[in-house]
Design a protein around this motif. Structure first.
Motif, PDB file in Angstrom:
ATOM      1  N   ARG A  85       0.839  -1.209   0.000  1.00 46.46           N
ATOM      2  CA  ARG A  85       0.000   0.000   0.000  1.00 46.46           C
ATOM      3  C   ARG A  85       0.870   1.255   0.000  1.00 46.46           C
ATOM      4  O   ARG A  85       0.539   2.256  -0.644  1.00 46.46           O
ATOM      5  CB  ARG A  85      -0.938  -0.001   1.215  1.00 46.46           C
ATOM      6  N   SER A  86       1.990   1.220   0.714  1.00 44.83           N
ATOM      7  CA  SER A  86       2.899   2.372   0.746  1.00 44.83           C
ATOM      8  C   SER A  86       3.478   2.647  -0.638  1.00 44.83           C
ATOM      9  O   SER A  86       3.627   3.809  -1.043  1.00 44.83           O
ATOM     10  CB  SER A  86       4.038   2.124   1.744  1.00 44.83           C
ATOM     11  N   GLU A  87       3.788   1.581  -1.362  1.00 44.66           N
ATOM     12  CA  GLU A  87       4.340   1.749  -2.703  1.00 44.66           C
ATOM     13  C   GLU A  87       3.283   2.297  -3.658  1.00 44.66           C
ATOM     14  O   GLU A  87       3.593   3.106  -4.548  1.00 44.66           O
ATOM     15  CB  GLU A  87       4.883   0.405  -3.202  1.00 44.66           C
ATOM     16  N   VAL A  88       2.032   1.862  -3.474  1.00 45.25           N
ATOM     17  CA  VAL A  88       0.942   2.392  -4.300  1.00 45.25           C
ATOM     18  C   VAL A  88       0.749   3.883  -4.025  1.00 45.25           C
ATOM     19  O   VAL A  88       0.578   4.684  -4.956  1.00 45.25           O
ATOM     20  CB  VAL A  88      -0.367   1.619  -4.039  1.00 45.25           C
ATOM     21  N   LEU A  89       0.782   4.256  -2.752  1.00 43.31           N
ATOM     22  CA  LEU A  89       0.655   5.669  -2.388  1.00 43.31           C
ATOM     23  C   LEU A  89       1.770   6.503  -3.020  1.00 43.31           C
ATOM     24  O   LEU A  89       1.525   7.597  -3.548  1.00 43.31           O
ATOM     25  CB  LEU A  89       0.687   5.829  -0.867  1.00 43.31           C
ATOM     26  N   ALA A  90       2.998   5.977  -2.966  1.00 42.98           N
ATOM     27  CA  ALA A  90       4.133   6.702  -3.542  1.00 42.98           C
ATOM     28  C   ALA A  90       3.981   6.853  -5.054  1.00 42.98           C
ATOM     29  O   ALA A  90       4.294   7.909  -5.624  1.00 42.98           O
ATOM     30  CB  ALA A  90       5.434   5.970  -3.200  1.00 42.98           C
ATOM     31  N   LEU A  91       3.479   5.803  -5.710  1.00 42.62           N
ATOM     32  CA  LEU A  91       3.271   5.856  -7.153  1.00 42.62           C
ATOM     33  C   LEU A  91       2.257   6.935  -7.521  1.00 42.62           C
ATOM     34  O   LEU A  91       2.500   7.748  -8.433  1.00 42.62           O
ATOM     35  CB  LEU A  91       2.791   4.491  -7.650  1.00 42.62           C
ATOM     36  N   PHE A  92       1.126   6.971  -6.823  1.00 44.65           N
ATOM     37  CA  PHE A  92       0.095   7.967  -7.121  1.00 44.65           C
ATOM     38  C   PHE A  92       0.563   9.379  -6.748  1.00 44.65           C
ATOM     39  O   PHE A  92       0.232  10.347  -7.438  1.00 44.65           O
ATOM     40  CB  PHE A  92      -1.203   7.618  -6.396  1.00 44.65           C
ATOM     41  N   LYS A  93       1.313   9.473  -5.670  1.00 47.85           N
ATOM     42  CA  LYS A  93       1.842  10.783  -5.273  1.00 47.85           C
ATOM     43  C   LYS A  93       2.705  11.367  -6.398  1.00 47.85           C
ATOM     44  O   LYS A  93       2.587  12.551  -6.761  1.00 47.85           O
ATOM     45  CB  LYS A  93       2.675  10.629  -4.006  1.00 47.85           C
ATOM     46  N   VAL A 148      -5.517   5.331   0.009  1.00 52.19           N
ATOM     47  CA  VAL A 148      -5.666   4.012  -0.617  1.00 52.19           C
ATOM     48  C   VAL A 148      -6.073   3.024   0.458  1.00 52.19           C
ATOM     49  O   VAL A 148      -5.419   2.927   1.507  1.00 52.19           O
ATOM     50  CB  VAL A 148      -4.354   3.544  -1.287  1.00 52.19           C
ATOM     51  N   ARG A 149      -7.141   2.293   0.208  1.00 54.29           N
ATOM     52  CA  ARG A 149      -7.635   1.329   1.199  1.00 54.29           C
ATOM     53  C   ARG A 149      -8.102   0.053   0.507  1.00 54.29           C
ATOM     54  O   ARG A 149      -8.806   0.114  -0.500  1.00 54.29           O
ATOM     55  CB  ARG A 149      -8.795   1.934   1.997  1.00 54.29           C
ATOM     56  N   LEU A 150      -7.692  -1.091   1.069  1.00 49.60           N
ATOM     57  CA  LEU A 150      -8.154  -2.382   0.550  1.00 49.60           C
ATOM     58  C   LEU A 150      -9.524  -2.670   1.133  1.00 49.60           C
ATOM     59  O   LEU A 150      -9.702  -2.722   2.347  1.00 49.60           O
ATOM     60  CB  LEU A 150      -7.159  -3.486   0.938  1.00 49.60           C
ATOM     61  N   GLN A 151     -10.505  -2.869   0.260  1.00 51.38           N
ATOM     62  CA  GLN A 151     -11.894  -2.997   0.688  1.00 51.38           C
ATOM     63  C   GLN A 151     -12.327  -4.434   0.985  1.00 51.38           C
ATOM     64  O   GLN A 151     -13.304  -4.637   1.708  1.00 51.38           O
ATOM     65  CB  GLN A 151     -12.822  -2.429  -0.392  1.00 51.38           C
ATOM     66  N   ASN A 152     -11.644  -5.413   0.415  1.00 50.09           N
ATOM     67  CA  ASN A 152     -12.124  -6.790   0.544  1.00 50.09           C
ATOM     68  C   ASN A 152     -11.084  -7.725   1.174  1.00 50.09           C
ATOM     69  O   ASN A 152     -10.933  -8.872   0.752  1.00 50.09           O
ATOM     70  CB  ASN A 152     -12.593  -7.339  -0.808  1.00 50.09           C
ATOM     71  N   PHE A 153     -10.378  -7.232   2.181  1.00 47.55           N
ATOM     72  CA  PHE A 153      -9.392  -8.052   2.885  1.00 47.55           C
ATOM     73  C   PHE A 153     -10.143  -9.060   3.752  1.00 47.55           C
ATOM     74  O   PHE A 153     -10.882  -8.695   4.656  1.00 47.55           O
ATOM     75  CB  PHE A 153      -8.504  -7.149   3.731  1.00 47.55           C
TER      76      PHE A 153
END
Length: 258
Positions: A118-126, A140-145
């Motif tokens: 999730r941190s890497e996804v945040l950095a990518l979008f940032k 960013v949040r995982l909805q179906n964990f």
């Protein structure tokens, strides 16, 4: 010959004694060697995005108008001073990760997120959104964990996870904890990574399992708790146990009535 009359309470207490004495503590206690382990800082853990994950991704800023092209529901998130307010909780920006690990994001097109934390996804979008918006606020949040727990637990089923991580012990606890018939030394965890299933067995009576890669569960993990005796079904195990109790009780009565 002298006879003794046994009260119901005496018989009940004797049965309880037999029941608890039949299960050694070493087979049911968790973390048995915890005092022998040196204190160690647990490695940080983050879930990794997988195909079929449902991600909620919101882009916001001081001026909600400039973030509209990057949100499926532009009015979902606005800024009021320094706080964010959800206007319509039913209108969320959810993206399903496809079988190849991609999502189709407004303005940015297809992005491969599978395998990223999730941190890497945040950095990518940032990085990508900052080219269009100054100081964007990205969530960013995982909805179906979720994980599945079945076998010798008191409440088998699907465990929904609200946070970003869950331990094996937490999942077992949410499933009503282990039955006395559970094999605590051989709990099976099934995990799929990049389409490949892996299998690992955990001994929760040994405190060292907290250092294993399966201490934290990943989304869609399957946990199976097998019975102590694999050859007997739960019903047959119960019958065998009751039969053993009856034989022991009968022997006790015969001794007293001699």
């Amino acid at each position: 010959m002298k006879y003794f009359c046994l009260s119901k309470s005496t018989i009940f207490l004797f049965l309880m004694f037999l029941f608890f004495s039949c299960t050694p503590k070493k087979n049911i206690l968790y973390y048995q060697n915890i005092d022998e382990m040196a204190s160690a800082k647990l490695n940080s853990y983050e879930i990794r995005i997988q195909p079929d994950d449902l991600l909620q991704i919101n882009i916001s800023a001081e001026d909600p108008k400039i973030t509209a092209p990057f949100n499926l529901n532009p009015m979902n998130v606005i800024a009021e001073g320094n706080s964010q307010t959800q206007l319509n909780k039913s209108a969320i920006n959810d993206y399903l990760v496809d079988a190849d690990g991609y999502i189709d994001f407004p303005e940015l097109g297809k992005l491969k997120l599978s395998g990223m934390t999730r941190s890497e996804v945040l950095a990518l979008f940032k990085k990508k959104i900052s080219a269009y918006i100054k100081n964007p606020i990205i969530t960013v949040r995982l909805q179906n964990f979720k994980v599945a727990v079945h076998g010798e637990v008191n409440g088998p089923g699907i465990v929904d996870v609200a946070s970003d991580r869950i331990t094996l012990i937490e999942a077992l606890t949410k499933s009503g904890d282990l039955k006395t018939t559970a094999n605590r030394k051989n709990i099976l965890v099934i995990r799929e990574i990049d389409g490949v299933k892996s299998y690992f067995r955990v001994d929760v009576t040994n405190a060292d399992f907290i250092n294993s890669p399966y201490y934290y569960l990943a989304q869609n993990d399957v946990v199976y708790v097998e019975p102590k005796n694999r050859t007997l079904s739960p019903d047959l195990t119960l019958v065998t146990t009751l039969t053993s109790f009856a034989v022991s009780l009968l022997s006790f009565v015969l001794i007293l009535t001699r």
